[in-house]
Design a protein around this motif. Structure first.
Motif, PDB file in Angstrom:
ATOM      1  N   GLN A  29      -1.386  14.058  -3.532  1.00 35.21           N
ATOM      2  CA  GLN A  29      -2.755  14.480  -3.275  1.00 35.21           C
ATOM      3  C   GLN A  29      -2.792  15.926  -2.768  1.00 35.21           C
TER       4      GLN A  29
ATOM      5  N   LYS B 252      -4.003  10.395   1.572  1.00 31.12           N
ATOM      6  CA  LYS B 252      -3.021   9.626   0.800  1.00 31.12           C
ATOM      7  C   LYS B 252      -1.580   9.966   1.167  1.00 31.12           C
ATOM      8  N   HIS B 253      -1.381  10.996   2.024  1.00 31.16           N
ATOM      9  CA  HIS B 253      -0.046  11.281   2.548  1.00 31.16           C
ATOM     10  C   HIS B 253       0.329  10.319   3.680  1.00 31.16           C
TER      11      HIS B 253
ATOM     12  N   GLU C 122       0.836  -1.207   0.000  1.00 26.84           N
ATOM     13  CA  GLU C 122       0.000   0.000   0.000  1.00 26.84           C
ATOM     14  C   GLU C 122       0.868   1.252   0.000  1.00 26.84           C
TER      15      GLU C 122
ATOM     16  N   LYS D 233       2.254   1.714  -3.466  1.00 22.25           N
ATOM     17  CA  LYS D 233       1.202   2.205  -4.354  1.00 22.25           C
ATOM     18  C   LYS D 233       1.015   3.710  -4.192  1.00 22.25           C
ATOM     19  N   ARG D 234       1.013   4.182  -2.942  1.00 17.42           N
ATOM     20  CA  ARG D 234       0.824   5.613  -2.691  1.00 17.42           C
ATOM     21  C   ARG D 234       2.031   6.429  -3.148  1.00 17.42           C
ATOM     22  N   ASP D 235       3.224   5.846  -3.000  1.00 13.97           N
ATOM     23  CA  ASP D 235       4.429   6.542  -3.467  1.00 13.97           C
ATOM     24  C   ASP D 235       4.414   6.751  -4.980  1.00 13.97           C
ATOM     25  N   ALA D 236       3.773   5.834  -5.691  1.00  9.36           N
ATOM     26  CA  ALA D 236       3.747   5.900  -7.157  1.00  9.36           C
ATOM     27  C   ALA D 236       2.643   6.811  -7.684  1.00  9.36           C
ATOM     28  N   GLU D 237       1.687   7.187  -6.842  1.00 16.90           N
ATOM     29  CA  GLU D 237       0.564   8.029  -7.260  1.00 16.90           C
ATOM     30  C   GLU D 237       0.947   9.508  -7.218  1.00 16.90           C
ATOM     31  N   PRO D 238       0.245  10.362  -8.000  1.00 13.61           N
ATOM     32  CA  PRO D 238       0.468  11.821  -7.917  1.00 13.61           C
ATOM     33  C   PRO D 238       0.182  12.320  -6.504  1.00 13.61           C
TER      34      PRO D 238
END
Length: 480
Positions: free
Chosen positions: A457, A474-475, A447, A450-455
């Motif tokens: 927030q 998401k931070h 998880e 996944k969050r590290d790879a997302e733009p």
């Protein structure tokens, strides 16, 4: 040109000095605030956990003091079962009340109430009356662990939480030592009116009531009402909460956070499964450790005193595990390592060696039992949103209670004195905990990736105090 260079160098030196002074001030303030919290808050948390653990396990020590004289068959096991069934029933209601009302006032009231119930044990002479007081005790004591988890998260950083939860959790070991000494001491107290176990319950009940009254007036409800902190120190604590991203306590109940917890959060049922599997051994030895010791061939006095090493062992295990997590992290691997001694102990008990070997094997069971402290810390660090945090803590204690219902029921009268079915279940569940723990750690890691790879927030200013959940923010990053 030289003048400009000299002025530039002076400005740079001044900025560097200011930064150094600010860092020194922040470090000094951090040390001062932590010390104040450790002196003002931590002792109260320790006393609460000590009393709740001792008060609920007095039944175990009373087994060597004559309380089973009027009980037959599985009635003694049922007294433990009804306590945890009531704990499950009371947990959601009590958690809601702890969030809705000022925390210290609600928690202090519940401590007073369970102290009264403990004292009422001394007036019970029948199975039915004991069932009633055990039910009430389970409801009121369901406030303790949830309250302590929330309070720890309100004041301390995530690494500090693990260490402090370790400190108040070792009160289980301290209570075990004190309980063994009290049992041994009160076995020598005889009156015409009261039996020794009745006097023990009466004394401990009155002590708990007095402490509950003290908690009611002494413990602050939140950071803003912490009477021992000045304004700068309160701001520092709030900054710590900001960095945790787990939010501060709010009295507003949010249904959508409960929906997220139950139906959307991938970790919820994994944590529940881990809690149940890991704590079945706690339910077993929490009620039957004295009975098991008696089955090894020790007498009543020896069985009471042989609980003392258990307390010391619990203290050593919990402090070692929590300090390792605090300094090195890797809560997943450290939790897994705690199940290994219990697995070995269960195997040895099934082999049924001499009584010393049996006793040492039983002591090993407390390693897996003590993992509940890391579960407390894990859910506290990985959960944001007030309502979600309260009810995840409640669910953890419900899972703990389910395990403590299953545990005593494994010791059926027909399987005495060897209790082989119980030992087999302990072995199987502790083995199952290893892959479950590794699965939770793997999910946390994935998880985060996944969050590290997302733009990144976009969130409003001071979003850390908006009571967002860990899924909404998401931070947020999960500890594993």
């Amino acid at each position: 040109m030289a003048d400009f260079s000299e002025k530039s160098q002076v400005a740079t030196d001044h900025e560097s000095l200011s930064t150094t002074l600010n860092e020194e001030y922040d470090n000094a303030l951090k040390f001062l605030v932590t010390r104040k919290l450790d002196f003002a808050i931590l002792p109260i948390l320790c006393c609460i956990y000590f009393l709740q653990f001792l008060d609920k396990t007095l039944l175990n020590y009373a087994a060597a003091m004559g309380i089973k004289a009027n009980l037959v068959g599985n009635q003694f096991a049922n007294l433990s079962t009804i306590f945890y069934a009531a704990y499950i029933f009371g947990e959601p209601i009590i958690s809601y009340l702890l969030q809705k009302f000022p925390l210290s006032k609600a928690l202090g009231t519940f401590i007073i109430l369970w102290g009264i119930v403990v004292a009422c044990h001394s007036a019970c002479s029948t199975y039915a009356s004991l069932m009633i007081v055990r039910t009430l005790l389970g409801i009121f004591e369901s406030s303790s662990a949830v309250g302590l988890i929330i309070i720890s998260g309100m004041y301390y950083s995530k690494p500090q939480q693990v260490a402090r939860m370790g400190i108040w959790s070792v009160m289980a070991g301290t209570a075990t030592i004190v309980g063994g000494l009290l049992s041994f001491a009160f076995q020598h107290v005889h009156t015409e009116t009261f039996k020794s176990w009745q006097i023990l319950f009466l004394v401990m009940g009155l002590i708990t009531v007095v402490f509950g009254i003290f908690t009611l007036f002494y413990l602050p409800d939140n950071v803003h009402t912490a009477w021992f902190l000045n304004e700068d120190e309160k701001l520092h604590v709030l900054e710590v909460v900001r960095q945790n991203q787990t939010g501060t306590k709010t009295s507003k109940f949010k249904k959508h956070q409960i929906v997220e917890l139950l139906f959307k959060d991938k970790f919820t049922w994994w944590y529940m499964l881990l809690t149940i599997c890991s704590q079945i051994v706690t339910g077993a030895i929490g009620t039957f450790s004295v009975t098991i010791t008696l089955s090894f061939g020790f007498d009543n006095y020896e069985s009471a005193l042989l609980q003392l090493p258990v307390g010391a062992l619990i203290i050593i295990i919990i402090l070692t595990a929590t300090q390792l997590v605090r300094h090195f992290g890797h809560i997943t691997y450290i939790a897994v390592s705690m199940f290994i001694p219990t697995i070995i102990g269960a195997i040895v008990l099934l082999c049924n060696p001499n009584r010393v070997g049996n006793l040492l094997a039983m002591y090993l069971l407390y390693s897996g039992s003590s993992v509940i402290t890391l579960i407390y810390a894990w859910i506290s660090a990985n959960t944001a949103g007030t309502s979600k945090k309260f009810f995840r803590s409640a669910m953890t204690m419900i899972g703990f209670s389910v395990a403590c219902i299953i545990g005593p029921q494994l010791f059926q009268a027909y399987s005495a004195p060897g209790y082989h079915p119980a030992k087999i279940v302990i072995l199987v569940t502790q083995c199952a905990c290893v892959p479950i723990t590794l699965a939770i750690g793997w999910l946390c890691k994935k998880e985060n990736e996944k969050r590290d790879a997302e733009p990144v927030q976009e969130l409003p200013e001071n979003f850390e105090f908006l009571d967002l959940t860990d899924m909404e923010n998401k931070h947020f990053r999960y500890t594993f």
